[in-house]
Design a protein around this motif. Structure first.
Motif, PDB file in Angstrom:
ATOM      1  N   PRO A   1       0.815  -1.213   0.000  1.00 25.97           N
ATOM      2  CA  PRO A   1       0.000   0.000   0.000  1.00 25.97           C
ATOM      3  C   PRO A   1       0.847   1.261   0.000  1.00 25.97           C
ATOM      4  CG  PRO A   1      -0.888  -1.610   1.559  1.00 25.97           C
ATOM      5  CD  PRO A   1       0.421  -2.146   1.072  1.00 25.97           C
TER       6      PRO A   1
ATOM      7  N   GLU B   1       0.665   7.173  -5.892  1.00 25.21           N
ATOM      8  CA  GLU B   1      -0.193   7.656  -6.966  1.00 25.21           C
ATOM      9  C   GLU B   1      -1.364   8.469  -6.438  1.00 25.21           C
ATOM     10  OE1 GLU B   1       0.687   7.342 -10.093  1.00 25.21           O
ATOM     11  OE2 GLU B   1       2.473   6.298  -9.387  1.00 25.21           O
ATOM     12  N   LEU B   2      -1.689   8.299  -5.165  1.00 16.61           N
ATOM     13  CA  LEU B   2      -2.841   8.980  -4.576  1.00 16.61           C
ATOM     14  C   LEU B   2      -2.468  10.279  -3.887  1.00 16.61           C
ATOM     15  CD1 LEU B   2      -4.571   5.855  -2.966  1.00 16.61           C
ATOM     16  CD2 LEU B   2      -4.974   6.849  -5.237  1.00 16.61           C
ATOM     17  N   LEU B   3      -1.163  10.553  -3.762  1.00 14.80           N
ATOM     18  CA  LEU B   3      -0.734  11.766  -3.070  1.00 14.80           C
ATOM     19  C   LEU B   3      -1.041  13.011  -3.899  1.00 14.80           C
ATOM     20  CD1 LEU B   3       2.701  10.552  -1.664  1.00 14.80           C
ATOM     21  CD2 LEU B   3       0.608  11.002  -0.363  1.00 14.80           C
ATOM     22  N   PRO B   4      -1.297  14.132  -3.230  1.00 18.73           N
ATOM     23  CA  PRO B   4      -1.657  15.365  -3.949  1.00 18.73           C
ATOM     24  C   PRO B   4      -0.500  15.913  -4.782  1.00 18.73           C
ATOM     25  CG  PRO B   4      -1.283  15.828  -1.629  1.00 18.73           C
ATOM     26  CD  PRO B   4      -1.273  14.335  -1.766  1.00 18.73           C
ATOM     27  N   LYS B   5      -0.834  16.433  -5.958  1.00 15.78           N
ATOM     28  CA  LYS B   5       0.181  16.999  -6.845  1.00 15.78           C
ATOM     29  C   LYS B   5       0.048  18.516  -6.870  1.00 15.78           C
ATOM     30  CE  LYS B   5       0.510  12.906  -9.808  1.00 15.78           C
ATOM     31  NZ  LYS B   5      -0.210  12.017  -8.900  1.00 15.78           N
TER      32      LYS B   5
ATOM     33  N   ASN C   1       1.832   1.941  -3.618  1.00 10.67           N
ATOM     34  CA  ASN C   1       0.670   2.332  -4.405  1.00 10.67           C
ATOM     35  C   ASN C   1       0.153   3.701  -4.011  1.00 10.67           C
ATOM     36  OD1 ASN C   1       0.598   0.012  -5.941  1.00 10.67           O
ATOM     37  ND2 ASN C   1      -0.758  -1.089  -4.545  1.00 10.67           N
ATOM     38  N   SER C   2       0.293   4.060  -2.734  1.00  5.74           N
ATOM     39  CA  SER C   2      -0.254   5.324  -2.257  1.00  5.74           C
ATOM     40  C   SER C   2       0.443   6.528  -2.874  1.00  5.74           C
ATOM     41  CB  SER C   2      -0.166   5.406  -0.727  1.00  5.74           C
ATOM     42  OG  SER C   2       1.182   5.467  -0.308  1.00  5.74           O
TER      43      SER C   2
ATOM     44  N   ASN D   1       6.146  10.374   1.514  1.00  3.38           N
ATOM     45  CA  ASN D   1       4.722  10.622   1.723  1.00  3.38           C
ATOM     46  C   ASN D   1       4.498  11.768   2.700  1.00  3.38           C
ATOM     47  OD1 ASN D   1       4.810   8.178   0.343  1.00  3.38           O
ATOM     48  ND2 ASN D   1       3.038   7.350   1.401  1.00  3.38           N
TER      49      ASN D   1
ATOM     50  N   LYS E   1       2.837  15.480   1.587  1.00  2.85           N
ATOM     51  CA  LYS E   1       1.581  15.880   2.225  1.00  2.85           C
ATOM     52  C   LYS E   1       1.743  17.191   2.978  1.00  2.85           C
ATOM     53  CE  LYS E   1      -0.364  11.240   2.815  1.00  2.85           C
ATOM     54  NZ  LYS E   1      -0.649  10.156   3.790  1.00  2.85           N
TER      55      LYS E   1
END
Length: 269
Positions: free
Chosen positions: A140, A146-150, A143-144, A257, A261
């Motif tokens: 995870p 790809e979900l982090l804010p850009k 994979n996470s 990460n 963030k």
């Protein structure tokens, strides 16, 4: 074998060790990066250096980074992972590179050793306990990413450790940010007056002007400047003072990460 690890932090380990090797080979040489699987039975563990006696038996992945550089004597080897220990000249780095490496590896439950002699290069071996999960490379945590804010903002990175600058630049560019970098407080101020900067990530433990003074001058230039203070120490008085004046504080070593963030949170304030 597979290991469960933070991708960004392992990239930083490799970057730091490779840059350390580069510095040890000013006239050129060979740099070797190797990974291998190992089955650590009791006889294997018993043959390891004393400080690795607590290495778990079972499957293990060994990352080896070696060079043919100047090498180190025993006295130097005893302190290479200490925060702020460095053999570099003043202004050429504070010595947090290997301390960051050590912190990341310990945080993964791993171990690192160094074999070196003067004139005979250095061999850094990192031991990671392997997982029985065949899908560990799809953990995870990976994979996470790809979900982090850009974002598209411009971020000024200020640190006298080249390896840390390279890590931060590469990670931020992956998420769309533009980056500028400075290895001194003086250079950071010069860039800030010439470019439109949305956020400054500032190391406190720098030679010369230092991060504390640089932060104060940045605030004089722009009372609304957004800054994140980074440091290898969390208790040092100057770090606490700087942390109160900045928008946020982050302790080295930090995960990719956590870093991305925090940057998005400060930019969105």
């Amino acid at each position: 074998f597979n290991i469960k690890a933070n991708q960004g932090q392992i990239e930083q380990v490799i970057t730091n060790l490779c840059l350390n090797a580069k510095d040890a080979m000013p006239h050129g040489g060979s740099l070797t990066i190797k990974t291998e699987n190992s089955i650590n039975d009791k006889s294997f563990v018993d043959r390891l250096p004393e400080k690795l006696n607590n290495l778990e038996e079972g499957k293990c992945v060994i990352l080896t980074i070696s060079d043919t550089g100047t090498g180190m004597d025993e006295k130097t080897k005893e302190h290479i992972f200490d925060p702020f220990f460095t053999t570099k000249d003043i202004g050429k780095g504070t010595g947090l590179g290997l301390a960051v490496v050590y912190g990341i590896i310990e945080g993964h439950g791993g171990h690192i050793t160094c074999e070196s002699e003067p004139g005979a290069g250095a061999i850094f071996k990192t031991y990671f306990h392997a997982t029985s999960d065949n899908n560990a490379d799809q953990s995870p945590d990976v994979n996470s990413l790809e979900l982090l804010p850009k974002g598209t903002e411009t971020i000024l990175l200020v640190d006298d450790e080249e390896s840390i600058l390279i890590f931060m630049e590469a990670f931020l560019k992956r998420f769309g940010y533009k980056t500028l970098s400075a290895n001194t407080g003086e250079k950071a101020l010069e860039i800030y007056t010439q470019e439109r900067i949305d956020l400054v990530v500032l190391d406190i433990g720098m030679p010369g002007m230092g991060g504390q003074e640089c932060l104060e001058k940045l605030i004089e230039l722009d009372h609304d400047v957004k800054t994140i203070v980074a440091s290898g120490y969390s208790n040092e008085g100057s770090v606490k003072d700087a942390g109160k004046k900045a928008k946020a504080f982050i302790l080295k070593p930090f995960s990719g990460n956590e870093f991305i963030k925090l940057i998005r949170d400060i930019l969105d304030e």
